[in-house]
Enzyme design. Sequence first.
Site, short mmCIF file in Angstrom:
data_model
loop_
_atom_site.label_atom_id
_atom_site.label_comp_id
_atom_site.label_asym_id
_atom_site.label_seq_id
_atom_site.Cartn_x
_atom_site.Cartn_y
_atom_site.Cartn_z
N TYR A 51 -35.74 64.87 -32.75
CA TYR A 51 -35.45 63.77 -33.68
C TYR A 51 -34.65 64.26 -34.89
CZ TYR A 51 -38.99 61.82 -30.64
OH TYR A 51 -39.69 61.45 -29.53
N GLU A 96 -44.28 62.00 -20.49
CA GLU A 96 -42.98 61.88 -21.17
C GLU A 96 -42.96 62.65 -22.49
OE1 GLU A 96 -42.68 57.65 -21.79
OE2 GLU A 96 -42.46 57.21 -19.66
N CYS A 132 -25.50 59.97 -51.72
CA CYS A 132 -25.69 59.26 -52.99
C CYS A 132 -26.90 58.34 -53.00
CB CYS A 132 -24.44 58.49 -53.31
SG CYS A 132 -23.07 59.61 -53.47
N ARG A 136 -35.59 62.66 -41.03
CA ARG A 136 -37.06 62.56 -40.98
C ARG A 136 -37.75 62.59 -42.35
NH1 ARG A 136 -40.37 65.28 -38.72
NH2 ARG A 136 -41.49 63.56 -37.77
N ARG A 193 -41.20 65.62 -28.38
CA ARG A 193 -41.33 66.51 -29.55
C ARG A 193 -41.94 67.86 -29.19
NH1 ARG A 193 -42.02 64.22 -34.78
NH2 ARG A 193 -42.68 62.32 -33.72
N1 LLP Z 1 -42.23 57.85 -24.32
C1 LLP Z 1 -41.97 56.75 -25.05
C2 LLP Z 1 -42.06 55.43 -24.42
C3 LLP Z 1 -41.66 56.87 -26.43
O1 LLP Z 1 -41.43 55.78 -27.14
C4 LLP Z 1 -41.60 58.16 -27.01
C5 LLP Z 1 -41.26 58.32 -28.44
C6 LLP Z 1 -41.84 59.28 -26.19
C7 LLP Z 1 -42.17 59.09 -24.84
C8 LLP Z 1 -41.78 60.69 -26.69
O2 LLP Z 1 -42.73 60.91 -27.66
P1 LLP Z 1 -42.99 62.38 -28.24
O3 LLP Z 1 -43.56 63.22 -27.13
O4 LLP Z 1 -41.70 62.91 -28.69
O5 LLP Z 1 -43.93 62.17 -29.34
N2 LLP Z 1 -38.18 59.50 -34.67
C9 LLP Z 1 -39.60 59.73 -34.82
C10 LLP Z 1 -40.32 59.75 -33.49
C11 LLP Z 1 -40.14 58.49 -32.68
C12 LLP Z 1 -40.82 58.53 -31.34
C13 LLP Z 1 -40.43 57.37 -30.52
N3 LLP Z 1 -40.95 57.34 -29.20
C14 LLP Z 1 -39.81 61.02 -35.60
O6 LLP Z 1 -38.85 61.66 -35.99
O7 LLP Z 1 -40.96 61.39 -35.85
#
Ligand code: LLP
Length: 432
Positions: free
Chosen positions: A373, A273, A344, A312, A276
């Site tokens: 994100y 999955e 603000c 972020r 990023r």
């Molecule tokens: N699978 C599940 C169950 C997740 O909770 C997440 C991310 C992913 C896959 C994808 O993860 P990635 O490959 O993108 O690392 N808003 C935060 C990041 C939150 C991630 C939440 N879950 C930021 O801006 O760093």
Amino acid sequence: MDHFNPRNGLLHAEDVAIPDIAAAVATPFYCYSTATLSRHFTVFRDAFSGQDALIAYSLKANSNQAVIATLGALGAGADVVSEGEARRALAAGIPAERIVYSGIGKTAPQMAFALDAGVFQFNLESERELATLSEIAASRARRAPVALRINPDVDARTHHKIATGRKADKFGIPIARARDLYAEAAGLVGIDVVGVDVHIGSQLTDLAPFRDAFARVATLVEALRADGHDIRRLDLGGGLGIRYRDETAPTPDDYARLIADTVGALGCRLVLEPGRVVAGNAGILVTTVLDVKPAENRRFVIVDAAMNDLVRPAMYDAWHAIEPVRAAPADAPLEPADLVGPVCETGDTFAIDRPLPPLAPGDLLVIRTAGAYGAVMASTYNSRLLVPEVMVKGDRFAVIRPRTDYDGLIASDRLPDWLRPPEDTMLDRGAA
Ligand code: LLP
């Protein structure tokens, strides 16, 4: 690697000069590169070509229809965590059999929607979810394909707000309770136990926590098989980190090799999955300098983007590269600047003490690595409009989400009858 590079001192997205887009849509705006997005996805996908893997792009990173459709055409499935994301994936043409439904706190209507759509798998996080989904499936004389998300108690060594696999985190089922819950699941008429799911966090730049977690999962799969469960799928979540500043992120190949090493012998169909690593470097946020104000030992550079557009830095103290669209002369001095938005609160800060060349109102800047994100976490705080998203492909660009407008912003509020003029209220009653 990305396709945001200067040509003759002017930053381009692929073959399009950023100021040309700014002239057409006005700043701030997000800009995505198709070539970068596609490249990141295919590098990840190809790293797993020797393993039986479904690459379910994690929509939460960036769920614009154009992004999903670009990836879908390359064979991506989707990891969704809400009915909204499930609907977005389906609307963008991702077949249901390539969609995994993850996330904590699923409601009965959400699960019913996903079951009726025919998703590939549910990743469940509690006994209550199991019981509810079983009931929904049984009422349709069906069995829902289920993996339980295990909390392996591994620290992902990332920002604490995005680590999810420690025992104190809200996610998953404690690994020590897993066998009991699988036994329970196997006894539910509406549940078909197909696999195990784990996701320990996001922006991991060290493979060691993955190794720990996957090794624990492998041991669990063997125990579950010995208990008589037909565990044939393994969802290993997302989390592979990327370079924002000077991190050395593992490559998809390193990650794929680690997975083959730790769980390959189990012979499971894999689900991955990534979010990023696919979308992060494929997007930038373009903003205009509004003001430059001197301050002690530095200057405030006030730009037209703010924390509501890209949260972020405010939320995770995240570091994003920032650079002028028009390259400064080679001999221009770099001096510290605090890059801030118009919202603000002091938290509305994109960078502190960042060495930047001289800047003046009207200059364009880009904030890099904003494809994941970024837009998805935007809000209308301070009654600011959601900014447009633009996608570039070669020498073409298209607005893939227009800026919202003030009429829409205000019209979505409703006045209760005691605040409306009496004639208006009467009309309303009459209409009802
Ligand atoms: N699978 C599940 C169950 C997740 O909770 C997440 C991310 C992913 C896959 C994808 O993860 P990635 O490959 O993108 O690392 N808003 C935060 C990041 C939150 C991630 C939440 N879950 C930021 O801006 O760093």
